[in-house]
Scaffold this motif. Structure first.
Motif, PDB file in Angstrom:
ATOM      1  N   MET A 152       1.083 -27.642  43.824  1.00  0.00           N
ATOM      2  CA  MET A 152       2.123 -28.562  43.353  1.00  0.00           C
ATOM      3  C   MET A 152       1.789 -29.994  43.734  1.00  0.00           C
ATOM      4  O   MET A 152       1.897 -30.910  42.917  1.00  0.00           O
ATOM      5  CB  MET A 152       3.478 -28.163  43.952  1.00  0.00           C
ATOM      6  CG  MET A 152       4.058 -26.881  43.409  1.00  0.00           C
ATOM      7  SD  MET A 152       5.491 -26.335  44.372  1.00  0.00           S
ATOM      8  CE  MET A 152       6.663 -27.659  43.986  1.00  0.00           C
ATOM      9  N   THR A 153       1.398 -30.188  44.995  1.00  0.00           N
ATOM     10  CA  THR A 153       1.071 -31.532  45.481  1.00  0.00           C
ATOM     11  C   THR A 153      -0.078 -32.123  44.677  1.00  0.00           C
ATOM     12  O   THR A 153       0.003 -33.260  44.198  1.00  0.00           O
ATOM     13  CB  THR A 153       0.720 -31.491  46.983  1.00  0.00           C
ATOM     14  OG1 THR A 153       1.799 -30.911  47.690  1.00  0.00           O
ATOM     15  CG2 THR A 153       0.436 -32.879  47.526  1.00  0.00           C
ATOM     16  N   ALA A 154      -1.138 -31.340  44.508  1.00  0.00           N
ATOM     17  CA  ALA A 154      -2.306 -31.829  43.770  1.00  0.00           C
ATOM     18  C   ALA A 154      -1.963 -32.101  42.309  1.00  0.00           C
ATOM     19  O   ALA A 154      -2.382 -33.120  41.743  1.00  0.00           O
ATOM     20  CB  ALA A 154      -3.448 -30.817  43.880  1.00  0.00           C
ATOM     21  N   SER A 155      -1.197 -31.209  41.693  1.00  0.00           N
ATOM     22  CA  SER A 155      -0.846 -31.368  40.273  1.00  0.00           C
ATOM     23  C   SER A 155       0.023 -32.602  40.037  1.00  0.00           C
ATOM     24  O   SER A 155      -0.239 -33.392  39.135  1.00  0.00           O
ATOM     25  CB  SER A 155      -0.103 -30.127  39.764  1.00  0.00           C
ATOM     26  OG  SER A 155      -0.925 -28.998  39.830  1.00  0.00           O
ATOM     27  N   ILE A 156       1.051 -32.745  40.840  1.00  0.00           N
ATOM     28  CA  ILE A 156       1.982 -33.858  40.629  1.00  0.00           C
ATOM     29  C   ILE A 156       1.316 -35.188  40.969  1.00  0.00           C
ATOM     30  O   ILE A 156       1.413 -36.151  40.209  1.00  0.00           O
ATOM     31  CB  ILE A 156       3.291 -33.633  41.419  1.00  0.00           C
ATOM     32  CG1 ILE A 156       4.031 -32.416  40.835  1.00  0.00           C
ATOM     33  CG2 ILE A 156       4.173 -34.874  41.383  1.00  0.00           C
ATOM     34  CD1 ILE A 156       5.196 -31.916  41.681  1.00  0.00           C
ATOM     35  N   GLU A 157       0.609 -35.236  42.091  1.00  0.00           N
ATOM     36  CA  GLU A 157      -0.081 -36.478  42.463  1.00  0.00           C
ATOM     37  C   GLU A 157      -1.153 -36.821  41.431  1.00  0.00           C
ATOM     38  O   GLU A 157      -1.286 -37.968  41.011  1.00  0.00           O
ATOM     39  CB  GLU A 157      -0.699 -36.341  43.863  1.00  0.00           C
ATOM     40  CG  GLU A 157      -1.295 -37.616  44.403  1.00  0.00           C
ATOM     41  CD  GLU A 157      -0.279 -38.699  44.747  1.00  0.00           C
ATOM     42  OE1 GLU A 157      -0.674 -39.885  44.739  1.00  0.00           O
ATOM     43  OE2 GLU A 157       0.898 -38.392  45.011  1.00  0.00           O
ATOM     44  N   GLY A 158      -1.902 -35.824  40.993  1.00  0.00           N
ATOM     45  CA  GLY A 158      -2.911 -36.049  39.957  1.00  0.00           C
ATOM     46  C   GLY A 158      -2.285 -36.489  38.645  1.00  0.00           C
ATOM     47  O   GLY A 158      -2.812 -37.362  37.952  1.00  0.00           O
ATOM     48  N   GLY A 159      -1.155 -35.875  38.296  1.00  0.00           N
ATOM     49  CA  GLY A 159      -0.446 -36.262  37.077  1.00  0.00           C
ATOM     50  C   GLY A 159       0.005 -37.711  37.114  1.00  0.00           C
ATOM     51  O   GLY A 159      -0.090 -38.429  36.113  1.00  0.00           O
ATOM     52  N   MET A 160       0.488 -38.148  38.281  1.00  0.00           N
ATOM     53  CA  MET A 160       0.905 -39.547  38.414  1.00  0.00           C
ATOM     54  C   MET A 160      -0.284 -40.484  38.224  1.00  0.00           C
ATOM     55  O   MET A 160      -0.175 -41.507  37.536  1.00  0.00           O
ATOM     56  CB  MET A 160       1.574 -39.784  39.767  1.00  0.00           C
ATOM     57  CG  MET A 160       2.946 -39.160  39.874  1.00  0.00           C
ATOM     58  SD  MET A 160       3.848 -39.629  41.376  1.00  0.00           S
ATOM     59  CE  MET A 160       2.951 -38.743  42.626  1.00  0.00           C
ATOM     60  N   LEU A 161      -1.408 -40.130  38.819  1.00  0.00           N
ATOM     61  CA  LEU A 161      -2.609 -40.958  38.662  1.00  0.00           C
ATOM     62  C   LEU A 161      -3.041 -41.028  37.204  1.00  0.00           C
ATOM     63  O   LEU A 161      -3.398 -42.104  36.695  1.00  0.00           O
ATOM     64  CB  LEU A 161      -3.752 -40.363  39.496  1.00  0.00           C
ATOM     65  CG  LEU A 161      -4.162 -41.149  40.706  1.00  0.00           C
ATOM     66  CD1 LEU A 161      -5.097 -40.358  41.587  1.00  0.00           C
ATOM     67  CD2 LEU A 161      -4.753 -42.471  40.331  1.00  0.00           C
ATOM     68  N   LEU A 162      -3.013 -39.893  36.523  1.00  0.00           N
ATOM     69  CA  LEU A 162      -3.388 -39.882  35.108  1.00  0.00           C
ATOM     70  C   LEU A 162      -2.423 -40.709  34.266  1.00  0.00           C
ATOM     71  O   LEU A 162      -2.847 -41.407  33.346  1.00  0.00           O
ATOM     72  CB  LEU A 162      -3.464 -38.447  34.593  1.00  0.00           C
ATOM     73  CG  LEU A 162      -4.644 -37.628  35.117  1.00  0.00           C
ATOM     74  CD1 LEU A 162      -4.484 -36.162  34.733  1.00  0.00           C
ATOM     75  CD2 LEU A 162      -5.961 -38.189  34.603  1.00  0.00           C
ATOM     76  N   CYS A 163      -1.128 -40.644  34.570  1.00  0.00           N
ATOM     77  CA  CYS A 163      -0.154 -41.476  33.852  1.00  0.00           C
ATOM     78  C   CYS A 163      -0.496 -42.953  34.001  1.00  0.00           C
ATOM     79  O   CYS A 163      -0.448 -43.713  33.032  1.00  0.00           O
ATOM     80  CB  CYS A 163       1.264 -41.235  34.374  1.00  0.00           C
ATOM     81  SG  CYS A 163       1.987 -39.666  33.858  1.00  0.00           S
ATOM     82  N   LEU A 164      -0.821 -43.343  35.215  1.00  0.00           N
ATOM     83  CA  LEU A 164      -1.144 -44.746  35.468  1.00  0.00           C
ATOM     84  C   LEU A 164      -2.420 -45.173  34.751  1.00  0.00           C
ATOM     85  O   LEU A 164      -2.483 -46.264  34.200  1.00  0.00           O
ATOM     86  CB  LEU A 164      -1.262 -44.997  36.971  1.00  0.00           C
ATOM     87  CG  LEU A 164       0.037 -44.854  37.767  1.00  0.00           C
ATOM     88  CD1 LEU A 164      -0.240 -44.896  39.263  1.00  0.00           C
ATOM     89  CD2 LEU A 164       1.037 -45.922  37.371  1.00  0.00           C
ATOM     90  N   THR A 165      -3.437 -44.309  34.765  1.00  0.00           N
ATOM     91  CA  THR A 165      -4.698 -44.701  34.131  1.00  0.00           C
ATOM     92  C   THR A 165      -4.614 -44.633  32.615  1.00  0.00           C
ATOM     93  O   THR A 165      -5.239 -45.437  31.923  1.00  0.00           O
ATOM     94  CB  THR A 165      -5.881 -43.843  34.623  1.00  0.00           C
ATOM     95  OG1 THR A 165      -5.604 -42.464  34.367  1.00  0.00           O
ATOM     96  CG2 THR A 165      -6.131 -44.053  36.106  1.00  0.00           C
ATOM     97  N   GLN A 166      -3.837 -43.691  32.083  1.00  0.00           N
ATOM     98  CA  GLN A 166      -3.709 -43.557  30.631  1.00  0.00           C
ATOM     99  C   GLN A 166      -2.572 -44.398  30.057  1.00  0.00           C
ATOM    100  O   GLN A 166      -2.437 -44.501  28.839  1.00  0.00           O
ATOM    101  CB  GLN A 166      -3.484 -42.087  30.262  1.00  0.00           C
ATOM    102  CG  GLN A 166      -4.660 -41.214  30.585  1.00  0.00           C
ATOM    103  CD  GLN A 166      -4.371 -39.736  30.329  1.00  0.00           C
ATOM    104  OE1 GLN A 166      -3.378 -39.372  29.704  1.00  0.00           O
ATOM    105  NE2 GLN A 166      -5.247 -38.877  30.815  1.00  0.00           N
ATOM    106  N   LYS A 167      -1.752 -44.945  30.947  1.00  0.00           N
ATOM    107  CA  LYS A 167      -0.575 -45.717  30.535  1.00  0.00           C
ATOM    108  C   LYS A 167       0.299 -44.899  29.577  1.00  0.00           C
ATOM    109  O   LYS A 167       0.766 -45.391  28.547  1.00  0.00           O
ATOM    110  CB  LYS A 167      -0.969 -47.057  29.926  1.00  0.00           C
ATOM    111  CG  LYS A 167      -1.611 -47.997  30.920  1.00  0.00           C
ATOM    112  CD  LYS A 167      -1.569 -49.417  30.411  1.00  0.00           C
ATOM    113  CE  LYS A 167      -2.147 -50.376  31.408  1.00  0.00           C
ATOM    114  NZ  LYS A 167      -1.322 -50.635  32.554  1.00  0.00           N
TER     115      LYS A 167
END
Length: 192
Positions: A152-167
């Protein structure tokens, strides 16, 4: 807000926006409208000490918010949906997730400084512990809860990073669809 809190608040936002290396002490001093002496009064060891204070502050804010969400919902499944929905809403409303992610600071500094790495590890551990306890209440074994909390931690944190990079909020939307079904309770059936 006292001067030390102001410095931490401003520096946290700047570190999240520009990264640790992208922000100089002079920029923090100017943004806070304080003197260099004032900054060094509160952080005599300089920028790294300030970064650790920022990470500790984020730890308190993020874990408090996650605890509040997880206490409000009866299952990990529902709490995770609520958390991810809040993140998506924040991203779509504000165009960023600065209050929730600290990955940019981790990737830059964790390998260079044990004290920064330890501060980051504490935050990730605190988040995983919240998830772990909720999963145990849901009937998962300690081993399953531990594995799922890490995922969960890896998925959510990774998802946030992807949101930021993909806008775009799509990465968190995908995680919201894929992750919660894995978290359905073990001990009892729910009407989800």
């Amino acid at each position: 807000m006292d001067t030390k809190s102001l410095i931490i608040d401003v520096a946290t936002k700047l570190f999240q926006q520009k990264g640790y290396k992208g922000v100089g002490l002079n920029e923090i001093i100017k943004s806070c409208n304080i003197s260099k002496g004032s900054l060094y009064h509160h952080f005599p060891n300089g920028k790294e000490e300030l970064l650790i204070a920022c990470l500790q502050s984020l730890n308190e804010e993020i874990t408090k918010d996650i605890v509040e969400i997880f206490d409000r919902y009866p299952t990990t499944h529902k709490a995770t949906n609520a958390l991810i929905s809040k993140l998506i809403n924040n991203f779509e409303t504000e165009g960023t997730l600065t209050g929730y992610t600290f990955s940019s600071m981790v990737s830059e500094m964790a390998s260079l400084s044990d004290s920064v790495r330890n501060a980051c590890a504490k935050l990730y551990s605190a988040i995983q512990t919240i998830y772990f306890h909720k999963l145990v209440v849901d009937g998962f074994s300690n081993d399953e809860a531990s594995s799922h909390a890490l995922m969960m931690t890896a998925s959510i944190e990774g998802g946030m990073l992807l949101c930021l990079t993909q806008k775009a909020s799509e990465p968190l939307q995908v995680i919201a669809e894929v992750l919660p079904p894995i978290l359905k309770t073990r001990r009892f059936k729910t009407s989800e």
